[in-house]
Write a protein that holds these residues in place. Structure first.
Motif, PDB file in Angstrom:
ATOM      1  N   ARG A 139      24.978  -0.535  26.388  1.00 40.20           N
ATOM      2  CA  ARG A 139      26.386  -0.559  26.213  1.00 40.20           C
ATOM      3  C   ARG A 139      26.947   0.681  26.829  1.00 40.20           C
ATOM      4  O   ARG A 139      28.027   0.654  27.561  1.00 40.20           O
ATOM      5  N   ARG A 140      26.398   1.928  26.579  1.00 40.46           N
ATOM      6  CA  ARG A 140      27.030   3.136  26.832  1.00 40.46           C
ATOM      7  C   ARG A 140      26.859   3.356  28.322  1.00 40.46           C
ATOM      8  O   ARG A 140      27.898   3.738  29.085  1.00 40.46           O
ATOM      9  N   ALA A 141      25.629   3.094  28.966  1.00 44.58           N
ATOM     10  CA  ALA A 141      25.583   2.687  30.239  1.00 44.58           C
ATOM     11  C   ALA A 141      26.593   2.009  31.184  1.00 44.58           C
ATOM     12  O   ALA A 141      27.172   2.639  32.229  1.00 44.58           O
ATOM     13  N   LEU A 142      26.746   0.763  30.537  1.00 40.10           N
ATOM     14  CA  LEU A 142      27.837  -0.036  31.100  1.00 40.10           C
ATOM     15  C   LEU A 142      29.191   0.406  31.062  1.00 40.10           C
ATOM     16  O   LEU A 142      29.936   0.239  32.019  1.00 40.10           O
ATOM     17  N   LEU A 143      29.704   1.002  29.754  1.00 44.54           N
ATOM     18  CA  LEU A 143      30.848   1.604  29.628  1.00 44.54           C
ATOM     19  C   LEU A 143      31.061   2.636  30.606  1.00 44.54           C
ATOM     20  O   LEU A 143      32.117   2.772  31.335  1.00 44.54           O
ATOM     21  N   ARG A 144      30.024   3.600  30.748  1.00 41.90           N
ATOM     22  CA  ARG A 144      30.166   4.561  31.625  1.00 41.90           C
ATOM     23  C   ARG A 144      30.361   4.243  33.207  1.00 41.90           C
ATOM     24  O   ARG A 144      31.383   4.910  33.865  1.00 41.90           O
ATOM     25  N   ALA A 145      29.734   3.366  33.656  1.00 41.68           N
ATOM     26  CA  ALA A 145      29.660   2.608  34.816  1.00 41.68           C
ATOM     27  C   ALA A 145      31.213   2.268  35.218  1.00 41.68           C
ATOM     28  O   ALA A 145      31.717   2.363  36.152  1.00 41.68           O
ATOM     29  N   VAL A 192      33.844   3.043  33.723  1.00 40.96           N
ATOM     30  CA  VAL A 192      35.064   4.136  33.681  1.00 40.96           C
ATOM     31  C   VAL A 192      34.958   4.666  35.077  1.00 40.96           C
ATOM     32  O   VAL A 192      35.787   4.987  35.886  1.00 40.96           O
ATOM     33  N   ILE A 193      33.747   5.032  35.613  1.00 41.57           N
ATOM     34  CA  ILE A 193      33.510   5.582  36.947  1.00 41.57           C
ATOM     35  C   ILE A 193      34.141   4.705  37.988  1.00 41.57           C
ATOM     36  O   ILE A 193      34.760   5.019  38.822  1.00 41.57           O
ATOM     37  N   ALA A 194      33.843   3.341  37.917  1.00 41.94           N
ATOM     38  CA  ALA A 194      34.395   2.417  38.930  1.00 41.94           C
ATOM     39  C   ALA A 194      35.889   2.347  38.843  1.00 41.94           C
ATOM     40  O   ALA A 194      36.587   2.315  39.955  1.00 41.94           O
ATOM     41  N   LEU A 195      36.506   2.517  37.458  1.00 37.38           N
ATOM     42  CA  LEU A 195      37.783   2.367  37.596  1.00 37.38           C
ATOM     43  C   LEU A 195      38.586   3.811  37.971  1.00 37.38           C
ATOM     44  O   LEU A 195      39.588   3.634  38.850  1.00 37.38           O
ATOM     45  N   ALA A 196      38.063   4.910  37.830  1.00 40.88           N
ATOM     46  CA  ALA A 196      38.516   6.216  38.469  1.00 40.88           C
ATOM     47  C   ALA A 196      38.516   5.995  39.764  1.00 40.88           C
ATOM     48  O   ALA A 196      39.381   6.535  40.660  1.00 40.88           O
ATOM     49  N   ALA A 197      37.284   5.471  40.498  1.00 38.39           N
ATOM     50  CA  ALA A 197      37.202   5.560  41.796  1.00 38.39           C
ATOM     51  C   ALA A 197      38.114   4.445  42.505  1.00 38.39           C
ATOM     52  O   ALA A 197      38.584   4.946  43.635  1.00 38.39           O
ATOM     53  N   THR A 219      37.415  -0.263  23.544  1.00 38.20           N
ATOM     54  CA  THR A 219      36.302  -1.134  22.667  1.00 38.20           C
ATOM     55  C   THR A 219      34.833  -1.194  23.473  1.00 38.20           C
ATOM     56  O   THR A 219      33.952  -1.710  22.863  1.00 38.20           O
ATOM     57  N   GLY A 220      35.071  -1.147  24.801  1.00 38.59           N
ATOM     58  CA  GLY A 220      34.075  -1.399  25.633  1.00 38.59           C
ATOM     59  C   GLY A 220      34.374  -1.567  26.978  1.00 38.59           C
ATOM     60  O   GLY A 220      35.403  -1.779  27.588  1.00 38.59           O
ATOM     61  N   PRO A 221      33.135  -2.289  27.737  1.00 34.06           N
ATOM     62  CA  PRO A 221      33.246  -2.429  29.195  1.00 34.06           C
ATOM     63  C   PRO A 221      33.762  -3.752  29.393  1.00 34.06           C
ATOM     64  O   PRO A 221      33.794  -4.666  28.662  1.00 34.06           O
ATOM     65  N   ALA A 222      34.288  -4.203  30.503  1.00 35.21           N
ATOM     66  CA  ALA A 222      35.064  -5.103  31.045  1.00 35.21           C
ATOM     67  C   ALA A 222      34.645  -5.531  32.354  1.00 35.21           C
ATOM     68  O   ALA A 222      34.421  -4.617  33.205  1.00 35.21           O
ATOM     69  N   ALA A 223      34.945  -6.823  32.818  1.00 39.91           N
ATOM     70  CA  ALA A 223      34.785  -7.499  34.104  1.00 39.91           C
ATOM     71  C   ALA A 223      35.682  -8.313  34.309  1.00 39.91           C
ATOM     72  O   ALA A 223      35.951  -9.021  33.422  1.00 39.91           O
ATOM     73  N   ALA A 227      48.202 -19.944  55.036  1.00 39.09           N
ATOM     74  CA  ALA A 227      47.563 -19.576  53.674  1.00 39.09           C
ATOM     75  C   ALA A 227      46.728 -18.395  53.918  1.00 39.09           C
ATOM     76  O   ALA A 227      45.909 -18.461  55.056  1.00 39.09           O
ATOM     77  N   THR A 228      46.334 -17.871  52.944  1.00 39.68           N
ATOM     78  CA  THR A 228      45.355 -16.450  52.939  1.00 39.68           C
ATOM     79  C   THR A 228      44.460 -16.596  51.745  1.00 39.68           C
ATOM     80  O   THR A 228      44.986 -16.207  50.685  1.00 39.68           O
ATOM     81  N   PRO A 229      43.282 -17.558  51.716  1.00 44.56           N
ATOM     82  CA  PRO A 229      42.405 -17.342  50.587  1.00 44.56           C
ATOM     83  C   PRO A 229      42.007 -15.973  50.372  1.00 44.56           C
ATOM     84  O   PRO A 229      41.873 -15.045  51.362  1.00 44.56           O
ATOM     85  N   TYR A 230      41.719 -15.418  49.179  1.00 42.73           N
ATOM     86  CA  TYR A 230      41.152 -14.333  48.586  1.00 42.73           C
ATOM     87  C   TYR A 230      40.114 -14.709  47.551  1.00 42.73           C
ATOM     88  O   TYR A 230      40.360 -15.303  46.620  1.00 42.73           O
ATOM     89  N   VAL A 231      39.340 -13.355  47.313  1.00 40.20           N
ATOM     90  CA  VAL A 231      38.674 -13.164  46.105  1.00 40.20           C
ATOM     91  C   VAL A 231      38.512 -11.935  45.794  1.00 40.20           C
ATOM     92  O   VAL A 231      38.585 -10.823  46.611  1.00 40.20           O
ATOM     93  N   SER A 232      38.046 -11.391  44.337  1.00 39.66           N
ATOM     94  CA  SER A 232      37.992 -10.137  44.125  1.00 39.66           C
ATOM     95  C   SER A 232      37.144 -10.159  42.771  1.00 39.66           C
ATOM     96  O   SER A 232      37.180 -10.974  42.088  1.00 39.66           O
ATOM     97  N   ALA A 233      36.513  -8.882  42.369  1.00 34.05           N
ATOM     98  CA  ALA A 233      35.692  -8.532  41.497  1.00 34.05           C
ATOM     99  C   ALA A 233      35.960  -7.245  40.985  1.00 34.05           C
ATOM    100  O   ALA A 233      36.331  -6.423  41.872  1.00 34.05           O
ATOM    101  N   GLY A 234      35.965  -6.881  39.626  1.00 36.65           N
ATOM    102  CA  GLY A 234      36.212  -5.591  38.948  1.00 36.65           C
ATOM    103  C   GLY A 234      35.464  -5.312  38.073  1.00 36.65           C
ATOM    104  O   GLY A 234      34.975  -6.075  37.356  1.00 36.65           O
ATOM    105  N   LEU A 235      35.395  -3.957  37.683  1.00 35.90           N
ATOM    106  CA  LEU A 235      34.758  -3.464  36.410  1.00 35.90           C
ATOM    107  C   LEU A 235      35.501  -2.526  35.977  1.00 35.90           C
ATOM    108  O   LEU A 235      36.620  -1.842  36.449  1.00 35.90           O
ATOM    109  N   GLY A 236      35.642  -2.319  34.656  1.00 40.22           N
ATOM    110  CA  GLY A 236      36.525  -1.390  33.891  1.00 40.22           C
ATOM    111  C   GLY A 236      36.322  -1.604  32.564  1.00 40.22           C
ATOM    112  O   GLY A 236      35.251  -1.490  31.872  1.00 40.22           O
TER     113      GLY A 236
END
Length: 230
Positions: free
Chosen positions: A8-14, A16-21, A172-176, A141-150
């Motif tokens: 969980r710590r590793a996922l939360l750290r990843a 946060v890094i993805a969010l900052a990037a 409280t923890g990591p999210a996607a 129309a413009t179809p789109y997809v997105s994925a995120g970590l935070g």
């Protein structure tokens, strides 16, 4: 704070890094699109585990299945805001905030030993996103997809029966997040869109009085919104 497992710590750290990037890696010259949306959001069942810490069940633990309610249109309502920096016609990066909600039904809340059990102002999800769109071949129309970590930063509103009331924001923890939708232009700058969005979050909350609460929350949403490019 509640001790977190190594995964969980590793996922939360990843996250946060993805969010900052995603926040600071926007190109100097790019098309920026702001999106504002609301819609119908639900949250299916999940297990809630932890210990009460205070109240009539102080010192005891709990492990209950809760069928959360989204109540999208009750105040405060469900909504979201997204900024996307399109580097070219296909790929973009951005940041997104959604004000999701999760209420425990009254009967299940009482059975679990709580007077209040909700994340409603809200169950806030903040992610850094990667987005893909298809401008050609779909007419206007413009179809789109997105994925995120935070991260998840909910407003924790929890009170064991006869115990202390936890009422405030916590990380409280990591999210996607996963999103798929279609955008329709109105002018060169303005557009409307509709989309499906899924979020996942792994939450560990501190309860006043020394207790703890752990749950994995999922949401499903059908969104409609308006976009603005500049």
């Amino acid at each position: 704070m509640i001790p977190m497992t190594a995964p969980r710590r590793a996922l939360l750290r990843a996250s946060v890094i993805a969010l900052a990037a995603g926040t600071f890696a926007a190109p100097a010259a790019a098309e920026v699109e702001l999106s504002f949306y609301g819609g119908w959001q639900t949250s299916p069942h999940s297990r809630v585990k932890g210990d009460y810490g205070s109240g009539v069940n102080a010192g005891a633990s709990f492990d209950e299945l809760i069928g959360w309610d989204g109540k999208s249109f009750d105040m405060p309502p469900y909504y979201g805001i997204r900024a996307t920096w399109w580097r070219n016609e296909a790929w973009g990066f951005g940041i997104e905030f959604s004000h999701d909600k999760a209420y425990a039904p009254d009967d299940e809340m009482a059975e679990a030993g709580f007077e209040r059990l909700e994340f409603t102002d809200g169950h806030n999800i903040i992610t850094a996103n990667v987005s893909r769109r298809w401008i050609e071949g779909w007419g206007a129309a413009t179809p789109y997809v997105s994925a995120g970590l935070g991260i998840a930063m909910p407003h924790v509103d929890v009170q064991p029966v006869g115990g202390e009331h936890t009422y405030g924001y916590q990380v409280t923890g990591p999210a996607a997040r996963l999103t798929a939708g279609v955008n329709y232009p109105l002018t060169d700058r303005w557009s409307v869109f509709t989309e499906y969005q899924f979020t996942w979050s792994d939450n560990s909350a501190d309860l006043d009085g020394g207790g703890s609460l752990d749950t994995t929350l999922y949401t499903n949403a059908l969104n409609v919104g308006v976009g603005f490019k500049f």
